[in-house]
Design a protein around this motif. Structure first.
Motif, PDB file in Angstrom:
ATOM      1  N   CYS A   4      -2.209   6.002   6.453  1.00 54.11           N
ATOM      2  CA  CYS A   4      -3.151   5.226   5.649  1.00 54.11           C
ATOM      3  C   CYS A   4      -3.202   3.768   6.096  1.00 54.11           C
ATOM      4  N   LEU A   5      -2.051   3.195   6.386  1.00 53.95           N
ATOM      5  CA  LEU A   5      -1.999   1.786   6.785  1.00 53.95           C
ATOM      6  C   LEU A   5      -2.691   1.533   8.118  1.00 53.95           C
ATOM      7  N   ALA A   6      -2.861   2.566   8.928  1.00 50.00           N
ATOM      8  CA  ALA A   6      -3.540   2.424  10.216  1.00 50.00           C
ATOM      9  C   ALA A   6      -5.060   2.345  10.060  1.00 50.00           C
ATOM     10  N   LYS A   7      -5.569   2.605   8.890  1.00 53.18           N
ATOM     11  CA  LYS A   7      -7.012   2.565   8.662  1.00 53.18           C
ATOM     12  C   LYS A   7      -7.469   1.104   8.530  1.00 53.18           C
ATOM     13  N   PRO A   8      -8.651   0.779   9.053  1.00 57.50           N
ATOM     14  CA  PRO A   8      -9.149  -0.596   8.964  1.00 57.50           C
ATOM     15  C   PRO A   8      -9.204  -1.094   7.523  1.00 57.50           C
ATOM     16  N   GLY A   9      -8.601  -2.249   7.286  1.00 57.63           N
ATOM     17  CA  GLY A   9      -8.656  -2.877   5.974  1.00 57.63           C
ATOM     18  C   GLY A   9      -7.774  -2.267   4.898  1.00 57.63           C
ATOM     19  N   ALA A  10      -6.950  -1.286   5.250  1.00 55.47           N
ATOM     20  CA  ALA A  10      -6.109  -0.614   4.243  1.00 55.47           C
ATOM     21  C   ALA A  10      -4.869  -1.445   3.942  1.00 55.47           C
ATOM     22  N   TRP A  11      -4.463  -1.417   2.682  1.00 53.62           N
ATOM     23  CA  TRP A  11      -3.254  -2.126   2.268  1.00 53.62           C
ATOM     24  C   TRP A  11      -2.644  -1.435   1.046  1.00 53.62           C
ATOM     25  N   PRO A  12      -1.308  -1.526   0.928  1.00 53.62           N
ATOM     26  CA  PRO A  12      -0.635  -0.890  -0.216  1.00 53.62           C
ATOM     27  C   PRO A  12      -0.645  -1.801  -1.438  1.00 53.62           C
ATOM     28  N   ASP A  13      -0.680  -1.190  -2.584  1.00 51.41           N
ATOM     29  CA  ASP A  13      -0.593  -1.925  -3.844  1.00 51.41           C
ATOM     30  C   ASP A  13       0.261  -1.095  -4.789  1.00 51.41           C
ATOM     31  N   ASN A  14       0.905  -1.750  -5.709  1.00 47.47           N
ATOM     32  CA  ASN A  14       1.745  -1.042  -6.672  1.00 47.47           C
ATOM     33  C   ASN A  14       1.489  -1.609  -8.066  1.00 47.47           C
ATOM     34  N   PRO A  15       0.291  -1.365  -8.604  1.00 50.61           N
ATOM     35  CA  PRO A  15      -0.078  -1.970  -9.886  1.00 50.61           C
ATOM     36  C   PRO A  15       0.691  -1.426 -11.091  1.00 50.61           C
ATOM     37  N   TRP A  16       1.284  -0.259 -10.965  1.00 49.97           N
ATOM     38  CA  TRP A  16       1.979   0.341 -12.100  1.00 49.97           C
ATOM     39  C   TRP A  16       3.488   0.416 -11.903  1.00 49.97           C
ATOM     40  N   GLY A  17       3.994  -0.130 -10.806  1.00 52.15           N
ATOM     41  CA  GLY A  17       5.435  -0.180 -10.569  1.00 52.15           C
ATOM     42  C   GLY A  17       6.075   1.156 -10.247  1.00 52.15           C
ATOM     43  N   HIS A  18       5.318   2.099  -9.693  1.00 55.86           N
ATOM     44  CA  HIS A  18       5.871   3.398  -9.320  1.00 55.86           C
ATOM     45  C   HIS A  18       6.665   3.296  -8.015  1.00 55.86           C
ATOM     46  N   ASP A  19       7.361   4.361  -7.667  1.00 55.75           N
ATOM     47  CA  ASP A  19       8.146   4.387  -6.435  1.00 55.75           C
ATOM     48  C   ASP A  19       7.278   4.389  -5.186  1.00 55.75           C
ATOM     49  N   HIS A  20       6.065   4.886  -5.306  1.00 50.39           N
ATOM     50  CA  HIS A  20       5.159   4.972  -4.159  1.00 50.39           C
ATOM     51  C   HIS A  20       3.891   4.179  -4.469  1.00 50.39           C
ATOM     52  N   PRO A  21       3.324   3.534  -3.449  1.00 51.86           N
ATOM     53  CA  PRO A  21       2.129   2.721  -3.689  1.00 51.86           C
ATOM     54  C   PRO A  21       0.850   3.539  -3.728  1.00 51.86           C
ATOM     55  N   VAL A  22      -0.186   2.881  -4.184  1.00 57.04           N
ATOM     56  CA  VAL A  22      -1.535   3.397  -3.986  1.00 57.04           C
ATOM     57  C   VAL A  22      -2.063   2.682  -2.753  1.00 57.04           C
ATOM     58  N   MET A  23      -2.976   3.321  -2.051  1.00 57.32           N
ATOM     59  CA  MET A  23      -3.563   2.704  -0.868  1.00 57.32           C
ATOM     60  C   MET A  23      -4.956   2.224  -1.224  1.00 57.32           C
ATOM     61  N   LYS A  24      -5.225   0.972  -0.899  1.00 59.95           N
ATOM     62  CA  LYS A  24      -6.515   0.368  -1.207  1.00 59.95           C
ATOM     63  C   LYS A  24      -7.190  -0.085   0.070  1.00 59.95           C
ATOM     64  N   VAL A  25      -8.479  -0.306  -0.047  1.00 60.87           N
ATOM     65  CA  VAL A  25      -9.274  -0.858   1.041  1.00 60.87           C
ATOM     66  C   VAL A  25     -10.224  -1.878   0.441  1.00 60.87           C
ATOM     67  N   GLY A  26     -10.497  -2.941   1.177  1.00 56.60           N
ATOM     68  CA  GLY A  26     -11.355  -4.008   0.686  1.00 56.60           C
ATOM     69  C   GLY A  26     -10.523  -5.224   0.324  1.00 56.60           C
TER      70      GLY A  26
END
Length: 121
Positions: free
Chosen positions: A10-32
């Motif tokens: 996922c991180l290799a995708k253009p503009g992708a970045w991890p976020d952890n808005p709910w404090g879970h062990d694994h992030p969500v992947m966002k773009v933009g």
């Protein structure tokens, strides 16, 4: 497939970045941009949540092909989001294709100013 491998993909995708808005062990992947970023993948220890299609009907194809390994995501499933298991039932190539399609569907809905360069290559 596992969460660590999928995170790298996922991180290799253009503009992708991890976020952890709910404090879970694994992030969500966002773009933009950070203020306009949208989730394209929910990573978890046992699977990934993805936009399975532009509609619930299209996303239901995953449920028919992989009963038990694909399920409707809680809360947002009505919008075409599915959970796909890392159990091995779904081939790794198809998991990656599902992430690709989720990314494509989410980026296409972003305002043009938030779409990363090279996303449609």
């Amino acid at each position: 497939m596992d969460a660590e491998s999928l995170l790298a993909y996922c991180l290799a995708k253009p503009g992708a970045w991890p976020d952890n808005p709910w404090g879970h062990d694994h992030p969500v992947m966002k773009v933009g941009e950070s203020t306009g970023g949208k989730i394209f993948a929910f990573l978890g220890p046992d699977g990934v949540g993805v936009k399975g299609g532009p509609s619930r009907e299209a996303a239901d194809e995953w449920l028919a092909r992989y009963p038990g390994a694909a399920s409707v995501m809680a809360y947002i499933g009505r919008s075409g989001w599915n959970d796909l298991s890392f159990s091995g039932t779904i081939p790794d190539e198809e998991l990656l294709e599902a992430v690709d399609e989720s990314y494509r569907l989410v980026v296409a809905k972003l305002p043009k100013k938030y779409r990363p360069v090279g996303w449609d290559d």
